[in-house]
Design a protein around this motif. Structure first.
Motif, PDB file in Angstrom:
ATOM      1  N   PRO A   1       0.077   3.528   5.955  1.00 62.70           N
ATOM      2  CA  PRO A   1      -1.331   2.985   5.638  1.00 62.70           C
ATOM      3  C   PRO A   1      -1.964   2.878   6.774  1.00 62.70           C
ATOM      4  O   PRO A   1      -1.698   2.341   7.688  1.00 62.70           O
ATOM      5  CB  PRO A   1      -0.849   1.442   5.058  1.00 62.70           C
ATOM      6  N   THR A   2      -3.253   3.041   6.628  1.00 60.10           N
ATOM      7  CA  THR A   2      -4.541   3.007   7.675  1.00 60.10           C
ATOM      8  C   THR A   2      -5.731   2.720   7.232  1.00 60.10           C
ATOM      9  O   THR A   2      -6.271   2.913   6.050  1.00 60.10           O
ATOM     10  CB  THR A   2      -4.519   4.458   8.673  1.00 60.10           C
ATOM     11  N   THR A   3      -6.439   1.837   8.185  1.00 66.26           N
ATOM     12  CA  THR A   3      -7.916   1.677   7.605  1.00 66.26           C
ATOM     13  C   THR A   3      -8.954   2.872   8.269  1.00 66.26           C
ATOM     14  O   THR A   3     -10.140   2.654   8.200  1.00 66.26           O
ATOM     15  CB  THR A   3      -8.390   0.336   8.482  1.00 66.26           C
TER      16      THR A   3
ATOM     17  N   TYR B   1      -8.479   5.366  -3.703  1.00 63.53           N
ATOM     18  CA  TYR B   1      -7.882   4.172  -3.238  1.00 63.53           C
ATOM     19  C   TYR B   1      -7.940   3.846  -1.868  1.00 63.53           C
ATOM     20  O   TYR B   1      -8.107   2.734  -1.228  1.00 63.53           O
ATOM     21  CB  TYR B   1      -6.690   4.264  -3.884  1.00 63.53           C
ATOM     22  N   TYR B   2      -7.860   4.891  -1.052  1.00 61.37           N
ATOM     23  CA  TYR B   2      -7.561   4.819   0.418  1.00 61.37           C
ATOM     24  C   TYR B   2      -8.867   5.361   1.241  1.00 61.37           C
ATOM     25  O   TYR B   2      -8.779   4.989   2.294  1.00 61.37           O
ATOM     26  CB  TYR B   2      -6.268   5.640   0.908  1.00 61.37           C
TER      27      TYR B   2
ATOM     28  N   VAL C   1      -6.258   9.552   6.865  1.00 62.29           N
ATOM     29  CA  VAL C   1      -5.932  10.006   5.354  1.00 62.29           C
ATOM     30  C   VAL C   1      -6.065  11.298   5.073  1.00 62.29           C
ATOM     31  O   VAL C   1      -5.305  11.771   4.556  1.00 62.29           O
ATOM     32  CB  VAL C   1      -6.713   8.831   4.465  1.00 62.29           C
TER      33      VAL C   1
ATOM     34  N   PHE D   1      -5.949   9.367  -5.174  1.00 64.51           N
ATOM     35  CA  PHE D   1      -5.629   8.788  -3.546  1.00 64.51           C
ATOM     36  C   PHE D   1      -6.986   8.467  -2.832  1.00 64.51           C
ATOM     37  O   PHE D   1      -6.970   7.594  -2.331  1.00 64.51           O
ATOM     38  CB  PHE D   1      -4.746   9.892  -2.999  1.00 64.51           C
ATOM     39  N   CYS D   2      -7.782   9.541  -2.882  1.00 65.07           N
ATOM     40  CA  CYS D   2      -9.166   9.286  -2.265  1.00 65.07           C
ATOM     41  C   CYS D   2      -9.760   7.918  -2.512  1.00 65.07           C
ATOM     42  O   CYS D   2     -10.461   7.252  -1.832  1.00 65.07           O
ATOM     43  CB  CYS D   2      -9.878  10.435  -2.195  1.00 65.07           C
TER      44      CYS D   2
ATOM     45  N   GLU E   1       0.853  -1.274   0.081  1.00 64.40           N
ATOM     46  CA  GLU E   1       0.133  -0.102  -0.050  1.00 64.40           C
ATOM     47  C   GLU E   1       0.933   1.320  -0.056  1.00 64.40           C
ATOM     48  O   GLU E   1       0.460   2.350  -0.669  1.00 64.40           O
ATOM     49  CB  GLU E   1      -0.930  -0.119   1.297  1.00 64.40           C
TER      50      GLU E   1
ATOM     51  N   ALA F   1       1.155   4.241  -2.874  1.00 61.72           N
ATOM     52  CA  ALA F   1       0.894   5.734  -2.730  1.00 61.72           C
ATOM     53  C   ALA F   1       2.144   6.300  -2.897  1.00 61.72           C
ATOM     54  O   ALA F   1       1.749   7.633  -3.575  1.00 61.72           O
ATOM     55  CB  ALA F   1       0.790   5.675  -0.950  1.00 61.72           C
TER      56      ALA F   1
END
Length: 207
Positions: free
Chosen positions: A59-61, A96-97, A66, A93-94, A7, A11
């Motif tokens: 990387p974060t959930t 995807y994350y 984000v 980016f948004c 991930e 990015a």
């Protein structure tokens, strides 16, 4: 670990593509002299970007993490007076994350939130955190107060029903104070119980 590294690599790849766009735009899209006759302009490079001391992405959930990273990064982008590639980067980016499905899941979690076995402070913290994803469901103080109230335990709802707290802050503070009083009461009851039990069963005198 490997998933997190993939991930992060993804990015960085998107970031590199955006910075590649800086170089293209820098050749003719922006005038660093602020007007007048255009002098030859060097393209923006990755080193130019690094000089702005951009934040490291982890990387974060958690979508809010984000978004916070993106806000800081956006400020760094603007230092290079580049806007075209910035918008494209943030959109990609948004997607995807911060997928829409994750945001909907956070909203559902908020709407179904109940205090249950949580302490009041745990409930308050989780409520306030998830409320950041709730949008129109908490866009007024009254809505926020009502959602908070209906998530409380039935016992607390019954005690608070007739008190008529008009704001979310007043209701929240009252529930925290009530739990504190209940804890103090339980401690005092246990203390008295120990004293009563001790006096009812005196130790046998040693001969």
């Amino acid at each position: 670990m490997l998933a997190a590294q993939r991930e992060l690599a993804h990015a960085l790849e998107m970031l590199a593509q955006a910075i590649g766009g800086f170089a293209h735009e820098g050749l003719g899209g922006n005038d660093r002299n602020g007007g007048g006759a255009r002098a030859p302009v060097e393209p923006y490079s990755y080193q130019d970007f690094l000089k702005t001391h951009p934040p490291t992405f982890t990387p974060t959930t958690e979508p809010l993490d984000v978004k916070h990273w993106l806000r800081i990064l956006e400020q760094k982008f603007l230092l290079l007076t580049v806007t075209k590639e910035l918008k494209e980067f943030i959109t990609t980016f948004c997607e995807y994350y911060i997928p829409v499905g994750l945001l909907n899941w956070k909203l559902t979690e908020f709407l179904n939130l109940k205090q249950g076995s949580m302490t009041m402070m745990d409930y308050v913290n989780k409520f306030n955190h998830l409320a950041l994803y709730a949008g129109i469901h908490v866009d007024t103080d009254e809505k926020k107060r009502d959602h908070f109230y209906h998530g409380l335990s039935c016992i607390l709802q019954k005690e608070l029903y007739t008190r008529g707290y008009q704001t979310f802050g007043a209701l929240m503070n009252a529930t925290i104070a009530m739990e504190g009083l209940q804890c103090d009461s339980q401690v005092e009851w246990k203390r008295k119980w120990v004293i009563t039990r001790s006096s009812s069963h005196p130790q046998a005198q040693k001969v």
